[in-house]
Design an enzyme around this catalytic site. Structure first.
Site, mmCIF file in Angstrom:
data_model
loop_
_atom_site.group_PDB
_atom_site.id
_atom_site.type_symbol
_atom_site.label_atom_id
_atom_site.label_comp_id
_atom_site.label_asym_id
_atom_site.label_seq_id
_atom_site.Cartn_x
_atom_site.Cartn_y
_atom_site.Cartn_z
ATOM 1 N N HIS A 1 27.161 20.271 46.803
ATOM 2 C CA HIS A 1 25.723 19.958 46.814
ATOM 3 C C HIS A 1 24.983 20.646 45.668
ATOM 4 O O HIS A 1 23.879 20.233 45.321
ATOM 5 C CB HIS A 1 25.088 20.220 48.187
ATOM 6 C CG HIS A 1 24.766 21.645 48.512
ATOM 7 N ND1 HIS A 1 25.594 22.438 49.289
ATOM 8 C CD2 HIS A 1 23.710 22.415 48.195
ATOM 9 C CE1 HIS A 1 25.034 23.617 49.434
ATOM 10 N NE2 HIS A 1 23.900 23.643 48.778
ATOM 11 N N SER B 1 23.975 29.299 48.050
ATOM 12 C CA SER B 1 24.924 28.201 48.002
ATOM 13 C C SER B 1 25.820 28.382 46.802
ATOM 14 O O SER B 1 25.338 28.641 45.699
ATOM 15 C CB SER B 1 24.195 26.873 47.888
ATOM 16 O OG SER B 1 23.905 26.407 49.154
ATOM 17 N N ASP C 1 32.609 21.521 50.854
ATOM 18 C CA ASP C 1 31.435 21.508 49.969
ATOM 19 C C ASP C 1 31.693 22.281 48.670
ATOM 20 O O ASP C 1 31.155 23.359 48.455
ATOM 21 C CB ASP C 1 30.248 22.104 50.734
ATOM 22 C CG ASP C 1 28.908 21.807 50.062
ATOM 23 O OD1 ASP C 1 28.906 21.426 48.874
ATOM 24 O OD2 ASP C 1 27.868 21.959 50.722
HETATM 25 N N1 ARG Z 1 22.106 23.177 54.197
HETATM 26 C C1 ARG Z 1 22.778 23.504 52.983
HETATM 27 C C2 ARG Z 1 21.757 24.079 52.003
HETATM 28 O O1 ARG Z 1 20.715 24.502 52.365
HETATM 29 C C3 ARG Z 1 23.514 22.323 52.440
HETATM 30 C C4 ARG Z 1 22.654 21.234 51.944
HETATM 31 C C5 ARG Z 1 23.410 20.022 51.498
HETATM 32 N N2 ARG Z 1 22.557 18.859 51.658
HETATM 33 C C6 ARG Z 1 22.618 18.012 52.706
HETATM 34 N N3 ARG Z 1 21.618 17.221 52.958
HETATM 35 N N4 ARG Z 1 23.676 17.956 53.471
HETATM 36 O O2 ARG Z 1 21.648 23.794 50.856
HETATM 37 N N1 GLU Z 2 22.756 25.449 51.362
HETATM 38 C C1 GLU Z 2 21.900 26.506 50.931
HETATM 39 C C2 GLU Z 2 21.683 26.520 49.429
HETATM 40 O O1 GLU Z 2 21.602 25.505 48.804
HETATM 41 C C3 GLU Z 2 22.453 27.784 51.387
HETATM 42 C C4 GLU Z 2 22.360 27.796 52.819
HETATM 43 C C5 GLU Z 2 21.260 28.661 53.260
HETATM 44 O O2 GLU Z 2 20.070 28.384 53.073
HETATM 45 O O3 GLU Z 2 21.700 29.669 53.827
HETATM 46 O O4 GLU Z 2 21.482 27.550 48.819
#
Ligand code: ARG
Ligand code: GLU
Length: 704
Positions: A83, A627, A219
Site C-alpha cells: 500500500h 507502514s 502487504d
Molecule cells: N490500514 C493500513 C494503513 O493505515 C493499511 C491501509 C491499506 N489500504 C487499504 N484500504 N486497505 O495504512
Molecule cells: N497502515 C498504516 C500506514 O500507512 C500503518 C498502520 C497504522 O496506522 O498503524 O502507515
C-alpha cells in the site's frame, strides 16, 4: 538435560517490562535499553543508533515522506508495503499491463521501473539543539512572537551546522515545543520499482480485512535505490548504479514465537497522547462522526462505479483506498476510546494531576491549565465541525471542489503580483494534470451529490454540466492569457462561481477563528506537557510522533478483543484458503498460490510445525507512517514488515493500552516465499542475507 536447559532459556519469563511509546533512537541509553533487555533484546543502544559506526538506523529510510522502508541487501534492495508503493504500481499499470491486478517482477536490473518524484530519505545524525532554538525566548510573550524567535534561532542553528553538500537538514519540535532536535538527512531520488505481488496477495482482504485481525495480507512491495558512481544521491539517470548501503538488514528464517522481543523502527506520523479529556471528547463526539459520515457517503458511490467498470476501478483504486482507510480507522478509534474508557481515564489522571499540584505547591504555576483547556475547547467547538467538514469536501473527497479550492488560492495570489500569480498558476496546472489522469466526471458528480448536502443546503449539481474543469483541455484554456484574462474567464465559470462563497467563508471566518484558538491551545499544551513531566515524574513520557525516526518495542502477543474471545498472534496460509472466495474482489486467491498450498511447497519458509506463517501481532506502539517499518528481532534481523494495527486498538494514537493495542506485521517468511516460490524471482533472494539466529543461539548454548 541440555535440551531442558535450552527449553528453559526459551520459555519467556513473565516480565512486567514497560511497553508503549515511540522513542528517539539517539537517546536509548538508560531506561529504554533496560526495558528492551528485559523484554528479551540482545541489542545495545549503539547497535541501533551510532554516528561513528554503521548501525541499524542506516538501513531505515523514510519512503516518500509518508511511509517507512528498509534496505535488505548490499545492492540497495528496499522493502516497503504494497500500500506504500501502491500509487507507483498504479502509475505503471494500464488495462494491458495491469500490475495492480497481476503483480510485477523485474527479472533483472534493466527491467526495474523508475518513478518520478519518489524519494527515500535516511537519517545521518540527530542533535539536540533545544538550548539554541529556545535561546532568548521569554515565557510571557504571544505564541506568534515565540514562533518567530524560534524560527530565526532555527535558521541560525542550520547555518552554523556543517554538513556534506549532498546532505540536507531539518529541525523538529518535540514534547510540544519543549525540546528541539536537528536531523541531518540524505535523500535518494532514483528509486525504481522491483516487484509487487498481485493485489489478491498484496491487498488480500482489502477493506473488509483492513485494520482487522485475523489478517492474511501479503502487504509488501520492493524497490531499489540507485546512486551515482560515487554512491551519492542523484536524480534519475540510466548511468546510476545500485546503491551500496551503510547497513542492510539480514533476514531471519527462524521467525517469531509468542513472547519474542520485537522492535519496530520507522517514521510514525502523528500521535496525541497528552491531550486533556475535553479534547478527546471533542474528537469522539464531534469530529469523528462528521468525517466518518462524509467518507461513508463518498465511498458508497465509488464502490458502485468501481465494481461496474474496470477502467474506473484502476483510476479510483488509490483514491478509494486512501479514503476508506481512515473512514474505517475513525470508526474503530471511537469504539476503542469508548471501550477503554479513555475519557474517564484522562479525567482520573487530571484529578491526580490536580491533587499533586496542590501537594507540591505548584498550584499557582499550573493550576489554571485544565480550566483554560475547557474554555479553549468550548470555543473551538463552534468552528471545528465546519472546518473538518470543509476539509473532507473541498480537500479530500470531491475533486471538482478540490480544483476550485486550489483555483481560489491562485486568484488570491494575484494580489501579490504577476509573479506570485504565475507561480500559483503553474502549481495548479500541474495539479489539474494530476487529477485528470484519473478523473471521471460522472463519478465525481455522483460523489458531489452524495456529500455536498452534508456541508450545505445549497447543492447545485448542474455546475458539472456547465463548468470547463471536468475536462483537462478546456480547463487549460481557462488558464491561458494574462492575469486579468485568466481571472475573468475563471470568474465566469459556473463551478467557480458556485464554490467561491464557500471558500471565502472558510478563509474569512472559519480558518482565522480556528487558527487563533488553536494557537492558544498549542501554547497551553506546551505548558501542560512540561507540567505533567514535572508534577508526575514517575510516568514514562515519550514525545508524540512527528514524522521523525523512532523506535518502539514490545513482544509478539495475542489479545482478547471481547469476553471469551482470545486472538492468537500468528496467522497461516491455511487461513487464506479458509477465506478464499473465487472471483471475489477482496478474497480471491491466485491459482498458483492455491497450488503451492496443495503441494505444501513451502521450501525453507515453513515454521517448525510445517505451516507457512502469514502475519503476526505485537505490542509495538505504531501509527500511520510506520507502514513499511521493519519488525526487528532480538538480534537485529528482519522478521516482519509492519503494515497495520488491530481495530480495537487504533485509539492508541490518543491512548495506548498494552492490553489491547497491537500492531500487525507480515511475516518475512511469507514475503520470501512469495518472491521465491510464487514469483520465482530467486535472484532477489540470492542478494539477501538469510540467517538462523535462534539456531545459532542454541549452538552457542550447547558449546557452553
Ligand atoms: N490500514 C493500513 C494503513 O493505515 C493499511 C491501509 C491499506 N489500504 C487499504 N484500504 N486497505 O495504512
Ligand atoms: N497502515 C498504516 C500506514 O500507512 C500503518 C498502520 C497504522 O496506522 O498503524 O502507515
Amino acid at each position: 538435560m541440555k535440551l531442558l536447559k535450552i527449553l528453559v532459556l526459551f520459555i519467556t519469563i513473565q516480565i512486567s517490562a514497560q511497553q508503549g511509546g515511540m522513542w528517539i533512537p539517539s537517546l536509548l541509553e538508560g531506561m529504554n535499553e533496560k526495558e528492551m533487555t528485559a523484554l528479551g533484546s540482545k541489542l545495545s543502544a549503539s547497535d541501533i543508533y551510532d554516528i561513528n559506526n554503521s548501525s541499524l538506523k542506516d538501513a531505515i529510510g523514510h519512503f516518500n515522506g509518508g511511509c517507512t522502508s528498509e534496505v535488505i541487501s548490499p545492492k540497495g534492495l528496499l522493502l516497503t508495503n504494497h500500500h506504500c508503493g501502491f500509487s507507483q504500481i498504479q502509475s505503471h499499470s494500464s488495462l494491458e499491463n495491469d500490475y495492480l491486478k497481476d503483480g510485477f517482477w523485474a527479472m533483472n536490473l534493466e527491467e526495474e521501473l523508475p518513478n518520478e518524484g519518489l524519494y527515500v530519505e535516511f537519517i545521518v545524525r540527530i542533535e539536540d539543539v533545544t538550548d539554541k532554538v529556545l535561546h532568548g525566548v521569554p515565557d510571557s510573550i504571544s505564541e506568534q512572537e515565540r514562533q518567530s524567535i524560534i524560527e530565526s534561532n532555527s535558521k541560525a542553528v542550520k547555518k552554523a551546522t556543517v554538513i556534506e553538500p549532498w546532505h540536507g537538514m531539518k529541525i523538529k519540535s518535540f514534547y510540544k515545543g519543549n525540546q528541539y532536535f536537528l536531523f541531518v538527512t540524505e535523500r535518494f531520488e532514483d528509486i525504481r520499482l522491483v516487484g509487487a505481488p498481485p493485489s489478491s496477495i498484496g491487498k488480500f482482504g482489502s477493506d473488509t480485512d483492513n485494520w482487522v485481525w485475523p489478517r492474511h495480507t501479503g502487504d509488501f512491495s520492493m524497490f531499489r535505490i540507485y546512486a551515482d558512481k560515487n554512491n551519492r544521491p542523484a536524480k534519475y539517470s540510466k548511468d546510476n548504479v545500485p546503491y551500496t548501503p551503510k547497513h542492510f538488514l539480514p533476514v531471519s528464517l527462524d521467525g517469531i514465537a509468542e513472547g519474542d522481543f520485537t522492535m519496530v523502527f520507522g517514521f510514525p506520523g502523528r500521535t496525541n497522547e497528552y491531550l486533556p479529556a475535553v479534547a478527546i471528547e471533542q474528537i469522539t463526539e464531534r469530529i469523528n462522526p462528521n468525517t466518518i459520515a462524509i467518507r461513508e457517503a463518498a465511498l458508497k458511490v465509488m464502490d458502485v462505479y468501481m465494481k461496474s467498470d474496470d477502467k474506473i476501478r484502476i483510476q479510483y483504486a488509490s483514491k478509494q483506498a486512501r479514503i476508506a482507510n481512515y473512514w474505517k480507522k475513525w470508526i474503530g478509534e471511537n469504539q476503542g476510546l469508548e471501550k477503554s474508557s479513555a475519557i474517564a481515564n484522562k479525567r482520573a489522571f487530571e484529578a491526580e494531576f490536580t491533587k499533586q499540584l496542590e501537594a507540591k505547591g505548584l498550584d499557582t504555576k499550573y493550576g489554571y491549565l485544565l480550566e483554560a483547556f475547557d474554555s479553549a475547547y468550548a470555543q473551538l467547538d463552534s468552528v471545528i465541525v465546519k472546518r473538518s467538514r470543509f476539509s473532507e469536501v473541498f480537500v479530500r473527497n470531491n475533486e471538482l471542489m478540490q480544483m476550485m479550492f486550489r483555483l481560489t488560492q491562485m486568484e488570491n495570489a494575484a494580489q501579490k503580483g504577476d509573479e506570485a500569480f504565475n507561480k500559483a498558476k503553474e502549481a495548479i496546472i500541474a495539479r489539474l494534470k494530476g487529477i485528470h489522469k484519473n478523473y471521471n466526471a460522472n463519478v465525481d458528480k455522483a460523489i458531489f451529490k452524495a456529500i455536498m448536502p452534508l456541508y450545505t443546503d445549497d447543492v447545485d449539481a448542474k455546475i458539472y454540466d456547465k463548468t470547463r474543469f471536468t475536462n483537462l483541455d478546456s480547463a487549460l484554456v481557462v488558464l491561458e492569457g494574462t492575469t486579468v484574462e485568466v481571472l475573468q474567464k475563471l470568474n465566469a465559470d459556473a463551478a467557480y462561481r458556485y464554490t467561491k462563497p464557500f471558500i471565502y467563508e472558510f478563509y474569512s471566518q472559519v480558518e482565522p477563528r480556528f487558527q487563533s484558538i488553536n494557537n492558544t491551545i498549542n501554547a497551553l499544551q506546551k505548558v501542560y506537557m512540561k507540567a505533567q513531566m514535572e508534577v508526575l515524574p514517575k510516568q514514562r513520557y515519550f514525545p508524540d510522533a512527528n514524522s521523525t525516526l523512532r523506535i518502539t518495542y514490545g513482544q509478539v502477543k495475542g489479545y482478547a478483543p471481547r469476553d471469551a474471545v482470545y486472538y492468537k498472534p500468528v496467522s497461516y496460509l491455511d487461513g487464506i484458503i479458509e477465506k478464499y472466495k473465487p472471483d471475489d474482489y477482496e478474497f480471491d486467491v491466485p491459482q498458483k498460490l492455491r497450488d503451492l498450498y496443495q503441494a505444501k511447497n513451502y521450501g525453507q519458509y515453513a515454521d517448525s510445525t510445517g505451516k507457512l506463517p502469514i502475519c503476526f501481532l505485537g505490542t509495538n506502539h505504531t501509527t500511520g507512517g510506520n507502514s513499511g517499518s521493519p519488525a526487528i528481532d532480538a538480534y537485529g534481523n528482519l522478521v516482519g514488515l509492519n503494515f497495520d494495527r488491530v481495530w480495537e486498538g487504533t485509539m492508541s494514537d490518543y491512548n495506548y493500552d498494552a492490553d489491547i493495542c497491537r500492531n500487525i506485521m507480515v511475516d518475512l517468511r511469507y514475503v520470501l516465499f512469495i518472491v521465491d516460490k510464487y514469483a520465482e524471482a530467486t535472484h532477489l533472494i540470492d542478494e539477501m542475507k538469510l540467517v538462523h539466529p535462534k539456531r545459532t543461539e542454541i549452538m552457542e548454548v550447547n558449546k557452553k
